[in-house]
Design a protein around this motif. Structure first.
Motif, short mmCIF file in Angstrom:
data_model
loop_
_atom_site.label_atom_id
_atom_site.label_comp_id
_atom_site.label_asym_id
_atom_site.label_seq_id
_atom_site.Cartn_x
_atom_site.Cartn_y
_atom_site.Cartn_z
N MET A 172 39.22 42.66 26.47
CA MET A 172 40.64 42.36 26.20
C MET A 172 40.85 41.92 24.75
N VAL A 173 39.89 41.12 24.24
CA VAL A 173 40.00 40.71 22.83
C VAL A 173 39.99 41.95 21.94
N THR B 261 36.50 39.72 29.14
CA THR B 261 37.19 38.98 28.07
C THR B 261 37.01 39.70 26.73
N PHE C 32 32.51 37.67 31.40
CA PHE C 32 32.79 37.56 29.96
C PHE C 32 32.97 38.93 29.30
#
Ligand SMILES: Nc1ncnc2c1ncn2[C@@H]1O[C@H](COP(=O)(O)OP(=O)(O)OP(=O)(O)O)[C@@H](O)[C@H]1O
Ligand SMILES: [Mg+2]
Lengths: 244, 250
Positions: free
Chosen positions: A189-190, A186, A183
């Motif tokens: 990247m966000v 993630t 996570f």
């Protein structure tokens, strides 16, 4: 005071996302921007990333004085701090300087030399034509740059750790492998996508509303960098708070 | 035909245009003249919507531009060609790309047809073969001419030209005037030219609007201008001893 520019910024974004006159022309511009933003920044991002990882390793090793904690922890720390904070945020700050200032001065120059007026007269939606390809180019390539940055940062950490003898290669790799939470990637990247959007839109806004001459273009581009950096850190805090 | 009604424009404390009304007929060279800073460029920009007039209307063949929304304005703008005082060429594009740009954006012509159109426009402004140069490699006068070529590439119905002659030698200047005159006639374009150049005024001025102090001080043709007894106009047009002497001989 602060609401007026914010409203103008939102209105500009609304104009940016109008339907393009002709996709084929926009597509060509998007590729051009991807090349200039992505490929053009590869070198500087690579260099800083290697050093970011190296410094993290050395400093973590320095702070790990207790023998109770295994040295392999260093690998994990380098990995997590690169993914979560160092690679996306420091890259974004560097790109705000490199990409932001060029976006703002390019658009600002077009404004003060009436090139934007010339686009408008032809019936072209100038915010869309000038800004949309930059946003898309940045939102696609900056996350890729961040992935490269993460890899090189870990590599830099490995190099510094083994060369200085602070940690053995086997320990470092063990640390890298243990306790990885996908996570975090993630989140990284966000963040990168949000930062890319901030850099291009804030800088384009500063350039688009430049008034005056070359002096004002310079002022606008300085302001673009400063405001982008602040917004990046604010957004960094907010995403961390919301996602973690 | 373009009709402007009671145009006002105020910049802060500076009331630049104080209610200007005029009619600009199709197929006619309409000239706007006036001293430096009298608001000629401002009036032109109000007409095309680059400035919003504080009051008044701009009407393109019965269509009230000032009341239109974004999409409606885009449609009118596709019928407009404009040469800016600063030329405003896209400096990241070559001469050829500059002229081809509106064609690429709005037409479905193939490359060969577009290329032909570009070369035709370049020929008309006496710049054939300069396709691959960048604006930074052009002289001021050449930039003007490329600007005109770009303005006519889409065969506009309305042509706005801001100081086509400034920075040109007298001979090229006359070539440009004749070009404007020709295409205006040929395609029945509504042409509005802002100028300082007295050769142009006397040469192609079929309908002349003289701005003074933010107002329309005088209106008439080049034939009438020679016999005017309007003091301001006289002082403006026949400013030098030389031109005054020439006028006295008329
Ligand atoms: N964007 C602007 N903001 C504020 N004032 C402006 C602006 N544009 C023009 N002005 C003012 O409006 C007045 C008229 O300017 P304009 O450029 O229309 O003159 P002009 O007749 O075209 O002059 P020139 O022949 O020198 O080109 C000037 O006093 C100028 O200072
Ligand atoms: Mg002017």
């Amino acid at each position: 005071m602060i609401f007026h520019p914010f409203g103008k910024y939102i209105l500009l974004l609304k104009a940016v996302f109008r339907r393009p006159e002709k996709w084929s022309i926009y597509r060509r511009e998007i590729f051009r921007e991807m090349d200039s933003i992505g490929v053009g920044s590869l070198w500087i991002i690579s260099i800083i990333s290697v050093f970011l990882g190296a410094v993290t390793t050395v400093q973590t090793a320095f702070q790990l004085v207790s023998d109770l904690i295994p040295k392999s922890v260093i690998g994990g720390i380098v990995r997590d701090s690169s993914i979560l904070e160092l690679s996306p945020t420091i890259s974004a700050i560097v790109l705000a300087g490199k990409v932001g200032s060029s976006v703002s001065s390019q658009i600002g120059t077009m404004r003060v030399t009436e090139q934007i007026d010339a686009l408008e007269i032809m019936g072209i939606n100038s915010p869309g034509y000038l800004i949309l390809p930059k946003i898309i180019g940045a939102v696609v390539t900056i996350p890729l740059l961040v992935i490269i940055s993460i890899a090189l940062s870990i590599f830099g950490g490995y190099l510094a750790g083994t060369l200085s003898g602070a940690v053995t290669p086997a320990d470092f790799v063990n640390g890298l492998k243990s306790g990885f939470v996908p996570f975090t990637f993630t989140v990284s990247m966000v963040k990168s996508v949000i930062f890319a959007f901030i850099i291009t839109t804030v800088s384009a806004y500063q350039g688009f509303y430049t008034e005056g001459g070359s002096l004002e273009v310079g002022i606008a581009s300085t302001r673009a960098v400063v405001i982008s950096c602040i917004m990046i850190l604010v957004a960094d805090y907010i995403t961390a708070q919301l996602l973690l | 035909m373009i009709e402007i009604q009671d145009i006002h424009k105020i910049f802060g404390e500076n009331h630049v245009l104080k209610g200007i009304s005029a009619k600009f007929e199709a197929g006619m060279n309409n000239l706007i003249i006036g001293g430096s800073g009298s608001g000629k460029t401002t009036l032109l920009k109000c007409m095309v919507g680059l400035h919003e007039p504080d009051e008044g209307h701009v009407i393109y063949d019965g269509r009230d531009f000032t009341r239109m929304n974004f999409e409606e304005r885009i449609e009118i703008r596709k019928e407009i060609g404009m040469l800016f005082q600063s030329s405003a060429l896209f400096d990241s594009m070559t001469v050829e790309e500059n002229i081809m740009f509106p064609l690429n954006m709005f037409t479905t012509q193939n490359k060969k047809d577009r290329m032909e159109r570009v070369n035709f426009c370049l020929e008309r402004v006496n710049l054939e073969g300069k396709n691959k140069l960048f604006p930074s490699e052009l002289s001021g006068g050449m930039k003007k001419r490329v600007g005109i070529a770009r303005a006519i590439s889409m065969q506009p119905k309305y042509l706005f030209v801001d100081e086509p002659n400034s920075g040109l030698d007298p001979k090229t200047s006359i070539v440009i005037d004749e070009l404007i005159n020709e295409i205006t006639d040929e395609y029945n374009i509504t042409t509005v030219v802002v100028t300082h150049d007295m050769n142009s005024v006397m040469g192609i001025g079929e309908n002349i609007v003289f701005l003074f102090n933010g107002q329309k001080e005088w209106e008439g043709s080049n034939k009438e201008i020679a016999h005017t007894d309007n003091k301001e106009l006289n002082d403006f047009v026949f400013a030098s001893k030389f031109t005054q002497a020439a006028k006295d001989k008329l």
